[in-house]
Design an enzyme around this catalytic site. Sequence first.
Site: not given
Ligand code: IVH
Length: 675
Positions: A39-40, A86, A119, A121, A123, A142, A179, A231, A320, A414, A417, A432, A438
Amino acid sequence: MLNIPEDVHQSYLRLKSELNQHNHAYYVLDDPSIPDSHYDRLMGELQAIEQQYSQLRTPDSPSQRVGGMALDSFSQVRHEVPMLSLDNAFSDEEMIDFDRRIKDRINLDSSQNLIYACEPKLDGVAVSLIYQKGMLVRGATRGDGSIGEDITANVRTIKSIPLSLHGDIFPELLEVRGEIYMPRDGFNHFNKKALESGDKPFVNPRNAAAGSLRQLDSKITATRPLEMCAYSVGQYQGDQKPDSHFAMLNMLGTLGFKINQHIKQVEGIEALEEYYQQLAKLRDELDYDIDGIVYKVNDFKLQQRLGFVAKAPRWAIARKFPAQEEMTRLLDVEFQVGRTGAVTPVARLEPVFVGGVTVGNATLHNADEINRLGVCIGDTVIVRRAGDVIPQIVKAVVEKRPEGAQPIVFPERCPVCQSSVKRIEGEAVARCTGGLFCGAQTKEAIKHYASRKAMDIDGLGDKLVDALVDNDLIYSVADLYELKLEKLINLERMAQKSAENLLNSIETSKQTTLPKFLFSLGIREVGEATAQTLANNFGTLDKVIAASAEQLLEVEDVGPIVARHIVDFFRNPDNLSIVEAIRNSGVQWKDIDQTAQSLPLKGQTWVLTGTLAVMSRAEAKDRLQQFGAKVAGSVSAKTHAVVAGPGAGSKLNKAQALDIQILTEESLIAFLENL
Ligand code: IVH
């Protein structure tokens, strides 16, 4: 401007498309198609052409991901289609309500099922990416949902974000939402480096992603291991808009975006619960943090009918998971002494439910970490537990410090001992100095000696070792062979039968191998692989004992530190007499014949992947190592062969791409038999 010769132009286009394809395979599909060096080289060729004919360099060139001039500030941008948030659900009941509310609103009979997209969620940080005529023109955060910040320069450095859409058919205007996150591996690596160089580590991968995107200098962002998963879609101008969320995700995949691997389309509320259970089990194994699941009504027409309340859609919900970070109180700090004498501070916490389990202890690593956190006993702290990593204290909430909070004092003696605790210049750990004098080090040494990968003494678990040492029945591993039934059955909770079983397994374990024995001794830095290499190179224990540091250094993978530890271990008369006593008790192994013939796989690196049905992985590894091979965890151009069982994934793909020999378990067995 120089005129571009036609052949140069053609090679340029070919290089660009090839590099984009490899980039996509590596960063989007997690399935590398060529070695990094290749690749390089291609990138070097592309850059050479761009240098000479700068008019060829378009914004979507793969060379344009390194970051540009630093900004003074981020400008604000408006989201034409607001970026919503959400609603959350924390229980099955809330999920049932969600499903019922939707059905009521669209007049669907309660016995009928809705189709949902499920899906993980992720983080991280939400992002909006605008593509005009297929070219990435804007990336934005956002913000408050209506106004965000322009982070175009930063998102351009993220390799899983296409700079131009793939293929020839795409909408005139497309806004992709997703995300941006930092995978756990990258996060841990980044933090380790930060700590080593005295920089401040990030508290968690989400902060790491947010902090990396907030850089005004995109060259810094370019060095951070960020990824992006798509997403949803905001603005869309063009024909053939897909009619469901799932179809849209598929389209985004075709256009070059990374789509999460675990998305699923399901029918009915029960399936949502099932998905929750499946993903909750997977959570720790994923290589990125997720804080829940997002369920979305799949059909776009239904989504439109359902609409929004305040800032959240009625057609989606976030279910959640238990949080990976929680607040609790630091009750006390105890100092534990390990096998090598390392004194580790362990935080005793007010038990707290975090990352799916109740946590009462967390590691504080070492004195530097305590100083860095500035934490006191009595403080409120934030505990993080993610993946299979041991719980960590990531922050002390200083504002909540109670009166009388006590600073943590690292002991000078320690706790077991009373020998002095010393810290070698440049090392983070304090140790130690009591050695086998010990009790703690003795216990840990015996536990290691008896463990499965070492002497494999069945039934000699940690609690029993503690009891044996605490009751003065043994003082070293050699004493194990002197244990008598009469004494054993006097131990609390030790029945005649278990005592007999223990003595039997001690007897059985006497038949071992040289590498296992070397590993059992618990010499610092001598893990399984080093023990195997030592055995292969020296053949007999006496030769290892007699080896000088120089001779040890000649062995592949043995560096000066390991060599020093080995020499120190065998120069210590106490250790030598323990080894002698063990040998006299009848522990034995076959010496290794060192003629080249007996090590036909010397110098080769093998990789095992997928499920092995006849042999266990450990067994296959042992056998390969006995013949001199190294067994590694990842495939590279240096890999000699890959053994792939059912379920093999990216390692197998990489081996195929690199044209590496691939064996089934069956052919491995046949191969080993013929050696
Ligand atoms: S859909 C109207 N899908 O969750 C739909 N959000 O609390 C809006 N997030 O700000 C988002 N994974 O940053 C959606 N598979 C996913 C997600 C996702 C993470 C986050 C996103 C959003 C927050 C909503």
